[in-house]
Scaffold this motif. Sequence first.
Motif, PDB file in Angstrom:
ATOM      1  N   GLN A 144      -0.719  -6.370  -1.365  1.00 32.48           N
ATOM      2  CA  GLN A 144      -1.589  -6.193  -0.198  1.00 32.48           C
ATOM      3  C   GLN A 144      -3.020  -6.417  -0.669  1.00 32.48           C
ATOM      4  OE1 GLN A 144      -2.802  -6.386   2.779  1.00 32.48           O
ATOM      5  NE2 GLN A 144      -1.084  -5.138   3.443  1.00 32.48           N
ATOM      6  N   THR A 145      -3.753  -7.166   0.082  1.00 28.84           N
ATOM      7  CA  THR A 145      -5.119  -7.432  -0.378  1.00 28.84           C
ATOM      8  C   THR A 145      -6.154  -6.888   0.573  1.00 28.84           C
ATOM      9  OG1 THR A 145      -5.216  -9.501   0.771  1.00 28.84           O
ATOM     10  CG2 THR A 145      -4.377  -9.553  -1.485  1.00 28.84           C
ATOM     11  N   GLY A 146      -5.748  -6.027   1.468  1.00 31.30           N
ATOM     12  CA  GLY A 146      -6.685  -5.481   2.446  1.00 31.30           C
ATOM     13  C   GLY A 146      -7.965  -5.019   1.771  1.00 31.30           C
ATOM     14  N   SER A 147      -9.075  -5.287   2.426  1.00 28.85           N
ATOM     15  CA  SER A 147     -10.357  -4.967   1.800  1.00 28.85           C
ATOM     16  C   SER A 147     -10.564  -3.466   1.801  1.00 28.85           C
ATOM     17  CB  SER A 147     -11.478  -5.646   2.557  1.00 28.85           C
ATOM     18  OG  SER A 147     -11.449  -5.209   3.886  1.00 28.85           O
ATOM     19  N   SER A 178       1.550 -10.551   2.512  1.00 26.69           N
ATOM     20  CA  SER A 178       1.839  -9.167   2.159  1.00 26.69           C
ATOM     21  C   SER A 178       3.325  -9.049   1.886  1.00 26.69           C
ATOM     22  CB  SER A 178       1.476  -8.224   3.301  1.00 26.69           C
ATOM     23  OG  SER A 178       0.112  -8.313   3.582  1.00 26.69           O
ATOM     24  N   ASP A 182      -8.351  -6.933   8.645  1.00 25.08           N
ATOM     25  CA  ASP A 182      -8.846  -7.136   7.275  1.00 25.08           C
ATOM     26  C   ASP A 182      -8.859  -8.622   6.912  1.00 25.08           C
ATOM     27  OD1 ASP A 182      -9.644  -4.691   6.452  1.00 25.08           O
ATOM     28  OD2 ASP A 182      -7.832  -4.186   5.334  1.00 25.08           O
ATOM     29  N   ASN A 232      -2.557  -3.197  -5.612  1.00 21.46           N
ATOM     30  CA  ASN A 232      -3.575  -3.639  -4.675  1.00 21.46           C
ATOM     31  C   ASN A 232      -4.573  -4.562  -5.338  1.00 21.46           C
ATOM     32  OD1 ASN A 232      -5.825  -3.794  -2.928  1.00 21.46           O
ATOM     33  ND2 ASN A 232      -4.921  -2.105  -1.783  1.00 21.46           N
ATOM     34  N   ALA A 286      -6.797  -6.368  -4.172  1.00 18.07           N
ATOM     35  CA  ALA A 286      -8.164  -6.301  -3.663  1.00 18.07           C
ATOM     36  C   ALA A 286      -8.913  -5.164  -4.327  1.00 18.07           C
ATOM     37  CB  ALA A 286      -8.160  -6.116  -2.156  1.00 18.07           C
TER      38      ALA A 286
END
Lengths: 246, 401
Positions: free
Chosen positions: B10-13, A78, A142, A234, A236
């Motif tokens: 940030q790759t938080g789901s 991050s 996460d 982001n 994701a």
Amino acid sequence: MGNERRNFMKVLGAGLAVTALSAGTAGATSAGKKSAQKDGPRWGMVVDLRLCIGCQACTVACSTENQIPLGHFRTIVSSYEVTSGGRPRRYTLPRLCNHCAKPACVTVCPTQATRQRSDGAVVVDNTVCIGCGYCIQACPYDARFINPLTKTADKCTFCLHRIEAGLLPACVETCVSGARTFGDLNDPRSAVSRLLATVPTQVLKKDMGTAPRVFYIGLDEDFSGRVEGRQVLNPAGQAEHQEDSI
Amino acid sequence: MNDQIVELIQTGSQVHWGVAIPQYFFLTGISAAAFLLSTLTYVFGDKRYESIAGLSLIVAFTVLVAAPLNLIADLGQPGRFYSLLYHFHGTSPMSWGVFLLSSYPLLIALEMAFVFRARFARRSQTASGLLKGFYRLLALGSVEVTPDTEARDHRIGKILGTIGIPTALAVHGYTGYILGVVRARAMWHTSLMPLIFLISAMVSGVALMILLSWIMVRNDRGKVDWSLMDRLGILLAWSIVGDLILRLLWYTIGLSYSSASFQEVGNFIFGHHFMEAVVLELGLGLLLPLVVMTVPALRRIRPLFILTVILAIFGVMLFRWDTVIGGQLIPKIGAGFYEYIPSFWGRTGVMHIIGNWGFWILFFILFTSFLPWKKTSGKNGRANQDKTHTDSILERKGAVS
Ligand code: SF4
Ligand code: SF4
């Protein structure tokens, strides 16, 4: 400790590095296993944030090593832009599964597909997992996702396949600055144990009670939980949309 | 210490439990509430709700047949759902759910068999050929109808109904429990969650039964039974009061006395999501129906009555959505809030839900056209389970008209 040694080995080349490191850090743990512990190893990691330069080499190495589908990550760094006292700087925070001592994911899994091995590694049996996603909800970090190829829960395994072959996890081995140290927490002579004994460390979201076994050196309090700030990118989020098309 | 933080990578789901989960929670809630309504008659012998008792039982059953279909389809590996049965894990509420979800519909089916047996038996006496055999089968092979057999059916129905009460509470309570145990999600992590789920289930279930009574139930003069509707309206009002009290406890304790992470929830509900969570869900879904149900002058404006009943149903649906999806829009590690708009097609799409509703409506039509749920009266006036029920019908014929 062995940062100079590691950097030197980077120069020597990957093949030699693998051999030397396994004889070094991981090798020390297997020696320790024989003498000191009746319980066997307890794997853990220390991430020295003072050394991390946010290059994402670990992210790439992990994705390649474990063939993670596009848009999903078992480890990621991050990255933040932080302004304090009018001066901007970068803050980087490598994240992965903490292989918690009290893993929230294991508790809620309705099929016991997610379980903790005796060496502390939290693993998913993807022949049993039904893909309900409960573990994903329960993990405070996460650290998990549903792998669009296997349609089951997926996460960091500490590269057990490599550890069992006497190698280090791919992220640890590739880290250019030696920020990641991996080893046996049960062995007082291992590199991780020595770091933990000599340098103050922190864990993410301590109040979740999960007892993470990935420790950080130099973790800024503002980043240990949910980060309050503005979000500009982001990946994701983009991955969500890609999922159906894969 | 840090004045400003901008999250660059940030790759938080994000949302892992999509549209199917609130839908599933909503349906199990309807089932539990409808079942509890049916027990007013079958267990507690309150004759005032007799005309919807059979219908409630059918709703409770059909909804619970439709609900898991949607849930199973939402699994990553739907083909493995059966493995939940032999991989039991005691610490996972989802694991108990499988056993509840398998035993509860069986229980209702059995209760329906006894509640409707006498009527099937009579049908088999008058039917011929294949149909005769079929009705005989439904009457559990016994085509005899005597006061004795009816008393027996009534007794067994009562026992099954009594066992059903805790089961119905559990079958929906566990869904709240599923969320309540998740410490990682501040919005879900409250021990009030199972109770909030149960009481809001009563709101949606009673409201749905009002709507169905309006559409399907007629009194002896062939008119909409407004006295029944008004009684259900009062029940709805009480459920809403219960819901509001629990919300008050949840929000005030959370915001004033809980950990910092609940502040985020407060910012989300009362700030970011104000329109959905406060205006629509609390305002139109709970407060307006409460006012209309409790003020007789408003209640008697029948279109308003029906409209607010529909709003109450949507309000609970929205509550499920705001809780399940909304809870996931507060990132665990990332900055800001996520946004979520479901796709139209696909496993996580809106059509998935519409299809699920379609299934339920299909089951419901099938069951209601086939099962003798209507309160029989008039010419062959003694078609109910036992003497007391027959008496009640006679009483009501006088009372209602
Ligand atoms: S970090 Fe998350 S996935 Fe990993 S062990 Fe802890 S709770 Fe489980
Ligand atoms: S997704 Fe798989 S591993 Fe995770 S809780 Fe469900 S069954 Fe267990």
